[in-house]
Design a protein around this motif. Structure first.
Motif, PDB file in Angstrom:
ATOM      1  N   LYS A 295      -9.574  31.934   6.006  1.00  0.00           N
ATOM      2  CA  LYS A 295      -9.714  31.473   4.623  1.00  0.00           C
ATOM      3  C   LYS A 295     -10.072  29.995   4.521  1.00  0.00           C
ATOM      4  O   LYS A 295     -10.439  29.531   3.450  1.00  0.00           O
ATOM      5  N   THR A 296      -9.966  29.237   5.615  1.00  0.00           N
ATOM      6  CA  THR A 296     -10.345  27.820   5.541  1.00  0.00           C
ATOM      7  C   THR A 296     -11.827  27.665   5.262  1.00  0.00           C
ATOM      8  O   THR A 296     -12.262  26.664   4.711  1.00  0.00           O
ATOM      9  N   ASN A 297     -12.636  28.652   5.674  1.00  0.00           N
ATOM     10  CA  ASN A 297     -14.074  28.577   5.406  1.00  0.00           C
ATOM     11  C   ASN A 297     -14.387  28.747   3.923  1.00  0.00           C
ATOM     12  O   ASN A 297     -15.484  28.475   3.472  1.00  0.00           O
TER      13      ASN A 297
ATOM     14  N   ASN B 164      -7.847  25.036   0.294  1.00  0.00           N
ATOM     15  CA  ASN B 164      -7.107  24.003  -0.410  1.00  0.00           C
ATOM     16  C   ASN B 164      -7.588  23.806  -1.836  1.00  0.00           C
ATOM     17  O   ASN B 164      -6.880  23.241  -2.655  1.00  0.00           O
ATOM     18  N   ASP B 165      -8.797  24.241  -2.142  1.00  0.00           N
ATOM     19  CA  ASP B 165      -9.326  24.082  -3.489  1.00  0.00           C
ATOM     20  C   ASP B 165      -9.256  25.371  -4.296  1.00  0.00           C
ATOM     21  O   ASP B 165      -9.634  25.389  -5.458  1.00  0.00           O
TER      22      ASP B 165
ATOM     23  N   SER C 207     -15.517  21.714   3.770  1.00  0.00           N
ATOM     24  CA  SER C 207     -14.882  22.953   4.198  1.00  0.00           C
ATOM     25  C   SER C 207     -13.606  22.696   4.992  1.00  0.00           C
ATOM     26  O   SER C 207     -12.945  23.628   5.427  1.00  0.00           O
ATOM     27  N   MET C 208     -13.249  21.419   5.183  1.00  0.00           N
ATOM     28  CA  MET C 208     -12.035  21.082   5.928  1.00  0.00           C
ATOM     29  C   MET C 208     -10.793  21.320   5.079  1.00  0.00           C
ATOM     30  O   MET C 208     -10.854  21.269   3.855  1.00  0.00           O
TER      31      MET C 208
ATOM     32  N   LEU D  56      -9.309  16.403   5.767  1.00  0.00           N
ATOM     33  CA  LEU D  56     -10.335  15.659   5.046  1.00  0.00           C
ATOM     34  C   LEU D  56      -9.816  14.284   4.633  1.00  0.00           C
ATOM     35  O   LEU D  56     -10.542  13.288   4.712  1.00  0.00           O
ATOM     36  N   LYS D  57      -8.551  14.204   4.208  1.00  0.00           N
ATOM     37  CA  LYS D  57      -7.971  12.911   3.812  1.00  0.00           C
ATOM     38  C   LYS D  57      -7.917  11.959   5.000  1.00  0.00           C
ATOM     39  O   LYS D  57      -8.245  10.773   4.877  1.00  0.00           O
TER      40      LYS D  57
END
Length: 264
Positions: free
Chosen positions: A24-26, A30-31, A47-48, A53-54
């Motif tokens: 599901k990370t793809n 997180n969004d 996609s991170m 990403l932060k």
């Protein structure tokens, strides 16, 4: 699948597609919840996972700051100080400042970060310090280090919409936002402090008075002895005493009077 707009929540078909994905990370996990509620203003930036990403963004900002400072060695000190102090806005810092022939340490909260100065506030005083006189800045030992580029500003939905649709007018009408997005110079910043009683430190001595006028050449102080013009380049610091300090002085004065009366 049908393409989804940035402001539209996920459809039942898209949700089922997401639930059936093995990785599901793809799908920008997180969004997902923000997009489902329709709160997204733009497409997801990467996609991170959000935490990765932060960390990458922080690393990129630090590398860019270093490269910029190396390319402009005469401005490296100011660039790095601005970067560091902006991350510590409204937090406790320890600043080492050069005044006359000595170096002193100031411990206080970062209240404003300008183009050529930083404002440090303590319980009793407020200091304006030019970067040229700042030797170093650090977080005091034992104080939590909480980097955040937008401390103490609440971005509600209405404010977010105004910033997106009418950025300049929205920011210019609010001093808090103005200090967040623009780097004021010391000259511009002190315009709002005219009539304030301050003490100005220079290499030749200390001068007290009320701020009368200020421009790119000099700061004018008005006192009972007259008006004093101080060249802007000679200023090593400006201090303003707050009402808390005045109250303590008044308490000391009352205490001395009471003691004198008792002795009589």
């Amino acid at each position: 699948m049908k393409k989804r707009g940035p402001h539209q929540p996920l459809t039942a078909e898209e949700k089922q597609y997401y639930d059936n994905m093995p990785d599901k990370t793809n799908f920008l996990k997180n969004d997902y919840y923000a997009l489902k509620q329709g709160n997204g203003y733009t497409s997801p930036p990467s996609s991170m996972p959000a935490h990765e990403l932060k960390m990458l963004k922080e690393y990129m900002h630090q590398r860019n700051t270093k490269h910029l400072g190396d390319s402009l060695p005469e401005k490296k000190k100011t660039i790095v100080l601005i970067r560091f102090l902006k991350e510590k806005r409204n937090q406790q810092v320890k600043v080492r400042v050069k005044q006359k022939d000595q170096v002193i340490d100031l411990l206080g909260r970062v209240s404003a970060v300008g183009r050529d100065f930083v404002a440090i506030t303590t319980v009793t005083e407020r200091y304006w310090l030019p970067y040229s006189c700042v030797e170093s800045a650090n977080v005091p030992y034992g104080v939590p280090d909480m980097p955040n580029s937008h401390q103490q500003v609440v971005y509600d939905e209405e404010l977010r919409r105004k910033l997106l649709m009418n950025f300049s007018t929205t920011v210019l009408n609010q001093d808090v936002l103005k200090r967040q997005f623009y780097e004021e110079s010391l000259v511009v910043h002190l315009q709002a402090w005219k009539g304030t009683k301050v003490k100005v430190y220079t290499k030749d001595g200390e001068f007290k008075g009320k701020i009368s006028t200020i421009d790119w050449k000099a700061l004018s102080l008005k006192s009972s002895e007259g008006e004093k013009m101080i060249p802007l380049g000679e200023i090593q610091g400006i201090k303003r005493s707050t009402p808390f300090l005045m109250l303590s002085h008044f308490a000391d004065w009352v205490s001395e009077k009471v003691t004198g009366v008792r002795r009589r």
